[in-house]
Design a protein around this motif. Structure first.
Motif, mmCIF file in Angstrom:
data_model
loop_
_atom_site.group_PDB
_atom_site.id
_atom_site.type_symbol
_atom_site.label_atom_id
_atom_site.label_comp_id
_atom_site.label_asym_id
_atom_site.label_seq_id
_atom_site.Cartn_x
_atom_site.Cartn_y
_atom_site.Cartn_z
ATOM 1 N N LEU A 197 0.815 -1.215 0.000
ATOM 2 C CA LEU A 197 0.000 0.000 0.000
ATOM 3 C C LEU A 197 0.850 1.267 0.000
ATOM 4 O O LEU A 197 0.599 2.191 -0.786
ATOM 5 C CB LEU A 197 -0.937 -0.003 1.209
ATOM 6 C CG LEU A 197 -1.809 1.252 1.360
ATOM 7 C CD1 LEU A 197 -2.751 1.393 0.169
ATOM 8 C CD2 LEU A 197 -2.584 1.206 2.667
ATOM 9 N N ARG A 198 1.853 1.339 0.859
ATOM 10 C CA ARG A 198 2.633 2.578 0.978
ATOM 11 C C ARG A 198 3.443 2.889 -0.285
ATOM 12 O O ARG A 198 3.425 4.025 -0.756
ATOM 13 C CB ARG A 198 3.528 2.516 2.216
ATOM 14 C CG ARG A 198 2.736 2.575 3.519
ATOM 15 C CD ARG A 198 3.639 2.724 4.727
ATOM 16 N NE ARG A 198 2.884 2.752 5.963
ATOM 17 C CZ ARG A 198 2.289 3.822 6.458
ATOM 18 N NH1 ARG A 198 2.370 4.959 5.814
ATOM 19 N NH2 ARG A 198 1.617 3.761 7.596
ATOM 20 N N PRO A 199 4.167 1.927 -0.853
ATOM 21 C CA PRO A 199 4.873 2.276 -2.093
ATOM 22 C C PRO A 199 3.929 2.655 -3.231
ATOM 23 O O PRO A 199 4.251 3.531 -4.040
ATOM 24 C CB PRO A 199 5.669 1.005 -2.426
ATOM 25 C CG PRO A 199 5.043 -0.076 -1.638
ATOM 26 C CD PRO A 199 4.510 0.567 -0.402
ATOM 27 N N PHE A 200 2.758 2.028 -3.287
ATOM 28 C CA PHE A 200 1.810 2.381 -4.344
ATOM 29 C C PHE A 200 1.223 3.775 -4.098
ATOM 30 O O PHE A 200 0.996 4.534 -5.043
ATOM 31 C CB PHE A 200 0.693 1.343 -4.417
ATOM 32 C CG PHE A 200 -0.243 1.560 -5.573
ATOM 33 C CD1 PHE A 200 0.199 1.401 -6.879
ATOM 34 C CD2 PHE A 200 -1.556 1.933 -5.362
ATOM 35 C CE1 PHE A 200 -0.654 1.618 -7.955
ATOM 36 C CE2 PHE A 200 -2.419 2.148 -6.429
ATOM 37 C CZ PHE A 200 -1.963 1.987 -7.729
ATOM 38 N N THR A 201 0.988 4.116 -2.835
ATOM 39 C CA THR A 201 0.529 5.470 -2.505
ATOM 40 C C THR A 201 1.586 6.499 -2.891
ATOM 41 O O THR A 201 1.272 7.554 -3.471
ATOM 42 C CB THR A 201 0.224 5.583 -1.002
ATOM 43 O OG1 THR A 201 -0.764 4.612 -0.641
ATOM 44 C CG2 THR A 201 -0.285 6.969 -0.651
ATOM 45 N N LEU A 202 2.837 6.201 -2.571
ATOM 46 C CA LEU A 202 3.936 7.095 -2.951
ATOM 47 C C LEU A 202 4.001 7.250 -4.462
ATOM 48 O O LEU A 202 4.146 8.372 -4.985
ATOM 49 C CB LEU A 202 5.256 6.541 -2.414
ATOM 50 C CG LEU A 202 6.534 7.272 -2.839
ATOM 51 C CD1 LEU A 202 6.514 8.721 -2.374
ATOM 52 C CD2 LEU A 202 7.767 6.550 -2.292
ATOM 53 N N LEU A 203 3.864 6.148 -5.168
ATOM 54 C CA LEU A 203 3.897 6.197 -6.627
ATOM 55 C C LEU A 203 2.743 7.036 -7.175
ATOM 56 O O LEU A 203 2.917 7.811 -8.126
ATOM 57 C CB LEU A 203 3.832 4.777 -7.182
ATOM 58 C CG LEU A 203 3.908 4.629 -8.703
ATOM 59 C CD1 LEU A 203 5.210 5.208 -9.232
ATOM 60 C CD2 LEU A 203 3.780 3.157 -9.093
ATOM 61 N N GLY A 204 1.566 6.903 -6.565
ATOM 62 C CA GLY A 204 0.423 7.697 -7.005
ATOM 63 C C GLY A 204 0.643 9.186 -6.813
ATOM 64 O O GLY A 204 0.297 9.999 -7.687
ATOM 65 N N LEU A 205 1.226 9.566 -5.685
ATOM 66 C CA LEU A 205 1.515 10.982 -5.441
ATOM 67 C C LEU A 205 2.524 11.516 -6.451
ATOM 68 O O LEU A 205 2.356 12.611 -7.005
ATOM 69 C CB LEU A 205 2.049 11.165 -4.016
ATOM 70 C CG LEU A 205 1.041 10.975 -2.874
ATOM 71 C CD1 LEU A 205 1.758 10.975 -1.528
ATOM 72 C CD2 LEU A 205 -0.020 12.073 -2.900
ATOM 73 N N LEU A 206 3.564 10.743 -6.688
ATOM 74 C CA LEU A 206 4.599 11.196 -7.619
ATOM 75 C C LEU A 206 4.074 11.253 -9.052
ATOM 76 O O LEU A 206 4.430 12.153 -9.818
ATOM 77 C CB LEU A 206 5.812 10.261 -7.538
ATOM 78 C CG LEU A 206 6.586 10.287 -6.213
ATOM 79 C CD1 LEU A 206 7.661 9.204 -6.198
ATOM 80 C CD2 LEU A 206 7.213 11.652 -5.975
ATOM 81 N N ALA A 207 3.213 10.309 -9.421
ATOM 82 C CA ALA A 207 2.694 10.273 -10.790
ATOM 83 C C ALA A 207 1.730 11.421 -11.069
ATOM 84 O O ALA A 207 1.533 11.794 -12.232
ATOM 85 C CB ALA A 207 1.997 8.935 -11.044
ATOM 86 N N ASN A 208 1.140 11.988 -10.028
ATOM 87 C CA ASN A 208 0.183 13.081 -10.218
ATOM 88 C C ASN A 208 0.788 14.454 -9.958
ATOM 89 O O ASN A 208 0.090 15.464 -10.071
ATOM 90 C CB ASN A 208 -1.027 12.878 -9.299
ATOM 91 C CG ASN A 208 -1.972 11.813 -9.816
ATOM 92 O OD1 ASN A 208 -2.767 12.049 -10.713
ATOM 93 N ND2 ASN A 208 -1.864 10.613 -9.257
ATOM 94 N N TYR A 209 2.065 14.497 -9.644
ATOM 95 C CA TYR A 209 2.718 15.776 -9.367
ATOM 96 C C TYR A 209 2.902 16.561 -10.664
ATOM 97 O O TYR A 209 3.585 16.104 -11.589
ATOM 98 C CB TYR A 209 4.071 15.535 -8.689
ATOM 99 C CG TYR A 209 4.888 16.789 -8.499
ATOM 100 C CD1 TYR A 209 4.484 17.775 -7.610
ATOM 101 C CD2 TYR A 209 6.065 16.988 -9.213
ATOM 102 C CE1 TYR A 209 5.229 18.928 -7.433
ATOM 103 C CE2 TYR A 209 6.826 18.135 -9.040
ATOM 104 C CZ TYR A 209 6.394 19.101 -8.153
ATOM 105 O OH TYR A 209 7.133 20.244 -7.985
ATOM 106 N N ASN A 210 2.277 17.726 -10.733
ATOM 107 C CA ASN A 210 2.388 18.611 -11.907
ATOM 108 C C ASN A 210 2.170 17.858 -13.219
ATOM 109 O O ASN A 210 2.852 18.113 -14.220
ATOM 110 C CB ASN A 210 3.763 19.292 -11.931
ATOM 111 C CG ASN A 210 3.848 20.428 -10.934
ATOM 112 O OD1 ASN A 210 2.848 20.813 -10.322
ATOM 113 N ND2 ASN A 210 5.038 20.966 -10.751
ATOM 114 N N LYS A 211 1.211 16.950 -13.230
ATOM 115 C CA LYS A 211 1.038 16.092 -14.403
ATOM 116 C C LYS A 211 0.555 16.857 -15.635
ATOM 117 O O LYS A 211 0.704 16.370 -16.758
ATOM 118 C CB LYS A 211 0.063 14.961 -14.082
ATOM 119 C CG LYS A 211 -1.343 15.431 -13.709
ATOM 120 C CD LYS A 211 -2.229 14.249 -13.366
ATOM 121 C CE LYS A 211 -3.626 14.708 -12.970
ATOM 122 N NZ LYS A 211 -4.494 13.553 -12.620
#
Length: 297
Positions: A197-211
């Motif tokens: 859960l945590r790495p996927f949450t981190l990935l989701g935050l990074l993937a949506n940053y200034n997208k």
């Protein structure tokens, strides 16, 4: 009989952990902000107390942190140094300390969030060097840490930084250093779905940053990702997490309408006492109690 030169001191009401004393010493507003090598060696050998560190930081305002920038910068640099050294248990202690430090520093309301946060954590002139080293150290641990618990701690540090500094320029350091392969490697090697859960949450935050402003490398990676085994593990983790969250919510406040039964029918007509062996439903908690219980989840 000759009196002993030793004197008995009164027993204190409570014992303060040594690490808490070091926290208090570190965050004193004094001119001698630079601590000795021995101080830091002891600091990162003692069991950390994140709750106490967060309490100390919670009592400080954003302006206070700007005044204590020298101490905070030194703590961040030393923690990253011990993480990079990779010596147990100091690297794990450093990661726990970083998680608490970033959580406590980044949740303040600064006048100029991007610049003030950089000033507090690294200094404008050292920002590139400090944060590049910081992200590189996390990437190395997430990819090659000696065990999953250590790698999980590194992910939690990255989450603290990413979630706390989401509307600042600090996340650009995570886009310059691609963590995607390390996160996927961690997910693939995870021994249970809870860890995913945590790495996927981190990935989701990074993937949506200034997208919408530039080609986000994490978003491009996800678009091209085809590893079915990892995708299945992520889906299973999301399903189990959603189910667990629902169960915990219902345990606090079951807001589903009650189905009709003998007890509810008799109660509707004011005859609930006639229902054999029936027990009235548990009363719903008041809003304040429910809020406290939800916060504890």
């Amino acid at each position: 009989m000759e009196q002993s030169p030793l004197t008995q001191q009164a027993r204190p009401e409570s014992f303060q952990p040594k690490i808490v004393k070091l926290y208090e010493t570190l965050f004193k507003d004094d001119e001698d902000a630079d601590k000795s090598e021995g101080f830091w060696r002891e600091f990162f050998l003692l069991r950390p107390d994140p709750a106490n560190l967060l309490d100390i930081l919670a009592d400080l305002s954003a302006d206070d942190l700007l005044q204590l920038q020298a101490q905070i910068r030194q703590l961040l640099r030393q923690a990253v140094s011990f993480v990079r050294a990779g010596v147990a248990p100091s690297d794990e202690i450093a990661l726990d300390t970083l998680t608490a430090l970033l959580s406590g520093v980044l949740n303040k309301k600064y006048t100029n969030p991007s610049s003030d946060v950089i000033v507090v954590l690294a200094g404008l002139d050292q920002a590139d060097a400090v944060f590049t080293e910081f992200v590189n150290a996390l990437d190395h641990i997430i990819r090659n840490g000696r065990h999953l618990d250590l790698r999980q701690k590194a992910i939690e540090v990255a989450l603290s930084m990413t979630s706390g500094a989401y509307h600042t320029g600090l996340l650009s350091y995570f886009t310059h250093r691609d963590l995607f392969p390390s996160l996927m490697k961690y997910i693939q090697e995870s021994d249970n779905t809870v860890r995913i859960l945590r790495p996927f949450t981190l990935l989701g935050l990074l993937a949506n940053y200034n997208k919408f402003e530039f080609q986000n490398p994490y978003r491009l990676r996800l678009d091209d990702f085809v590893n079915e085994n990892i995708i299945r593990k992520i889906i299973k983790s999301i399903g189990q997490t959603s189910s667990l969250s629902r169960d915990r919510y219902i345990a606090v406040q079951d807001d589903l309408p009650e189905g009709w039964n003998l007890y509810s029918t008799l109660t509707f007509f004011g005859l609930g006492g006639l229902a054999p062996g029936a027990k009235p439903p548990a009363p719903a908690p008041n809003p304040e109690a429910a809020k406290a219980q939800f916060a504890a989840l």
